[in-house]
Design a protein around this motif. Structure first.
Motif, mmCIF file in Angstrom:
data_model
loop_
_atom_site.group_PDB
_atom_site.id
_atom_site.type_symbol
_atom_site.label_atom_id
_atom_site.label_comp_id
_atom_site.label_asym_id
_atom_site.label_seq_id
_atom_site.Cartn_x
_atom_site.Cartn_y
_atom_site.Cartn_z
ATOM 1 N N UNK A 115 0.832 -1.263 0.028
ATOM 2 C CA UNK A 115 0.117 0.021 -0.036
ATOM 3 C C UNK A 115 0.814 1.262 -0.045
ATOM 4 N N UNK A 116 1.866 1.185 0.799
ATOM 5 C CA UNK A 116 2.974 2.482 0.966
ATOM 6 C C UNK A 116 3.379 2.712 -0.471
ATOM 7 N N UNK A 117 3.858 1.621 -1.239
ATOM 8 C CA UNK A 117 4.424 1.787 -2.602
ATOM 9 C C UNK A 117 3.271 2.311 -3.574
ATOM 10 N N UNK A 118 2.157 2.179 -3.372
ATOM 11 C CA UNK A 118 0.761 2.497 -4.260
ATOM 12 C C UNK A 118 0.709 4.072 -4.096
ATOM 13 N N UNK A 119 0.996 4.205 -2.792
ATOM 14 C CA UNK A 119 0.838 5.730 -2.414
ATOM 15 C C UNK A 119 1.851 6.722 -2.802
ATOM 16 N N UNK B 232 -10.832 4.221 0.149
ATOM 17 C CA UNK B 232 -9.768 5.322 0.066
ATOM 18 C C UNK B 232 -9.381 5.438 -1.158
ATOM 19 N N UNK B 233 -8.905 4.612 -2.065
ATOM 20 C CA UNK B 233 -8.463 4.472 -3.182
ATOM 21 C C UNK B 233 -9.513 5.349 -4.246
ATOM 22 N N UNK B 234 -10.879 4.687 -4.364
ATOM 23 C CA UNK B 234 -11.721 5.502 -4.945
ATOM 24 C C UNK B 234 -11.795 7.177 -4.630
ATOM 25 N N UNK B 235 -11.551 7.487 -3.720
ATOM 26 C CA UNK B 235 -11.565 8.914 -3.060
ATOM 27 C C UNK B 235 -10.642 9.587 -3.745
ATOM 28 N N UNK B 236 -9.411 9.087 -3.934
ATOM 29 C CA UNK B 236 -8.250 9.801 -4.639
ATOM 30 C C UNK B 236 -8.257 9.599 -6.170
ATOM 31 N N UNK B 237 -9.564 8.798 -6.776
ATOM 32 C CA UNK B 237 -9.548 8.920 -8.168
ATOM 33 C C UNK B 237 -9.318 7.632 -8.860
ATOM 34 N N UNK B 238 -9.225 6.516 -8.117
ATOM 35 C CA UNK B 238 -9.066 5.145 -8.580
ATOM 36 C C UNK B 238 -10.418 4.845 -9.600
ATOM 37 N N UNK B 239 -10.416 4.550 -10.796
ATOM 38 C CA UNK B 239 -11.407 4.146 -11.515
ATOM 39 C C UNK B 239 -11.360 2.719 -12.160
ATOM 40 N N UNK B 240 -10.278 1.999 -12.118
ATOM 41 C CA UNK B 240 -10.378 0.893 -13.007
ATOM 42 C C UNK B 240 -9.454 0.010 -11.928
ATOM 43 N N UNK B 241 -9.836 -1.473 -12.138
ATOM 44 C CA UNK B 241 -8.807 -2.142 -11.240
ATOM 45 C C UNK B 241 -9.002 -3.730 -11.575
ATOM 46 N N UNK B 242 -7.841 -4.277 -11.678
ATOM 47 C CA UNK B 242 -7.702 -5.784 -11.781
ATOM 48 C C UNK B 242 -7.455 -6.550 -10.382
ATOM 49 N N UNK B 243 -7.945 -7.746 -10.242
ATOM 50 C CA UNK B 243 -8.030 -8.207 -8.953
ATOM 51 C C UNK B 243 -6.350 -9.060 -8.921
#
Length: 360
Positions: A87-91, A154-165
């Motif tokens: 998570x820290x790396x994605x941030x 939290x991710x959606x709130x900063x703009x994540x709009x697509x995701x692979x599992x």
């Protein structure tokens, strides 16, 4: 004549900027020069992507990833040893995108209004492409870094709009490429939460069983951001004809990728040479042709290049020096019998149709 806009639906920009230490705001020749003599990664000095090259190619809109995998004990795959580290790396990757926005290099697209505003900017011929920001839609490639499902919000709130599992190997929410098996129980819960947010589900890297599960369960928009055809390259990473038919039925779009391993079954990572095997940009058109024949039209194929996705020119078509060479597909497709409307569809039209529908 106005240059056709290109929309590339899969680029690992932040990963390259941070883990490869590439200043993507600089010219490609400078980035390569700084890496000459470095031996820590096989693609040093061979990168193909930077922001100036995107502009040079008229690639004004991209899907840009956050990518950070968790590696379980005993696995030889690279990755982090805890979800919190991942998570820290994605941030950190998110902060890099924000820094590019602060410089005017990029602009985030999170809804239809922002999309149309950005398209108007790139369609404005009075301003040179070299002066325009690259629009990006944020995607998470593999869900490992979501410590628990609350992190999705939290991710959606900063703009994540697509995701692979999933990504490669074992995953906390779903196994991925070169694996077998279904989604984990947590993965099924995450899928349901994604549905509530109307996130775009990226089926890329799922196992065959995982693909079946998500297509049965997920009600929201689905795409395959960077996937080729299993009939041509018969390994688990590519799409079967049945999977292609299911995606077409969902009005999905499939982004063709330019990793030689996904284009020609003869290619072996770190061993083969694209020039010796004569793997060219045109090879991808064989994959697009196959999907178009199944669909009966050109409405479901597009570009998801995955360029610099842990490889460079050593694993890209030999007639491509940089991502700006995506423009060569205009002549290649025309020569293969594609009409101007088909080329528009592949360059940008299909992804835009998909987003306008998903974000209605």
């Amino acid at each position: 004549m106005t240059k056709r806009l290109i929309f590339d639906a899969h680029l690992d920009l932040a990963m390259n900027a941070l883990e490869w230490n590439r200043d993507l705001s600089r010219p490609l020749v400078e980035i390569r020069q700084r890496e000459m003599g470095m031996k820590d990664k096989p693609d040093r000095g061979k990168g193909t992507v930077c922001l100036p090259e995107l502009r040079k190619g008229g690639i004004g809109l991209v899907v840009a990833t956050q990518l950070s995998r968790v590696t379980p004990l005993g696995s030889s795959l690279p990755g982090w040893h805890s979800p919190q580290q991942a998570w820290a790396m994605t941030q950190a990757q998110l902060v890099w995108y924000r820094e590019m926005e602060a410089l005017g290099e990029m602009v985030q697209i999170t809804n239809r209004t922002e999309l149309e505003t950005h398209l108007a900017l790139w369609n404005n011929t009075e301003q040179a492409d070299e002066e325009k920001p690259i629009g990006y839609i944020l995607s998470l490639e593999g869900a490992d870094s979501l410590v628990d499902i609350s992190y999705l919000h939290r991710a959606y709130d900063y703009g994540l709009r697509a995701m692979g599992l999933s990504h490669f190997g074992p995953g906390r929410y779903a196994p991925g490429t070169k694996m077998e098996g279904p989604l984990t129980p947590s993965g099924l819960e995450l899928l349901a939460e994604m549905d509530k947010l109307n996130l775009i589900l990226d089926v890329t890297h799922l196992t065959d069983e995982g693909f079946r599960q998500v297509m049965d369960r997920y009600q929201g928009p689905v795409w395959a951001s960077h996937h080729n055809v299993r009939k041509i390259v018969p390994n688990q990473r590519q799409l079967t004809d049945e999977q292609i038919k299911q995606l077409i039925e969902r009005d999905a779009v499939i982004g063709g990728m330019l990793d030689c391993w996904a284009m020609d079954i003869r290619f072996i990572d770190t061993v083969s040479d694209p020039w010796q095997l004569d793997i060219r940009l045109e090879n991808l058109v064989d994959h697009w042709d196959h999907i178009c024949q199944i669909a009966g039209n050109s409405h479901h194929v597009a570009i998801g290049s995955d360029l610099d996705g842990i490889f460079g020119t050593e694993q890209s078509p030999w007639d491509m020096n940089s991502i700006a060479d995506l423009r060569k597909y205009e002549d290649i497709l025309a020569r293969r019998g594609y009409q101007p409307t088909d080329i528009d569809n592949i360059f940008h039209g299909n992804w835009l149709r998909f987003l306008r529908k998903a974000w209605k």
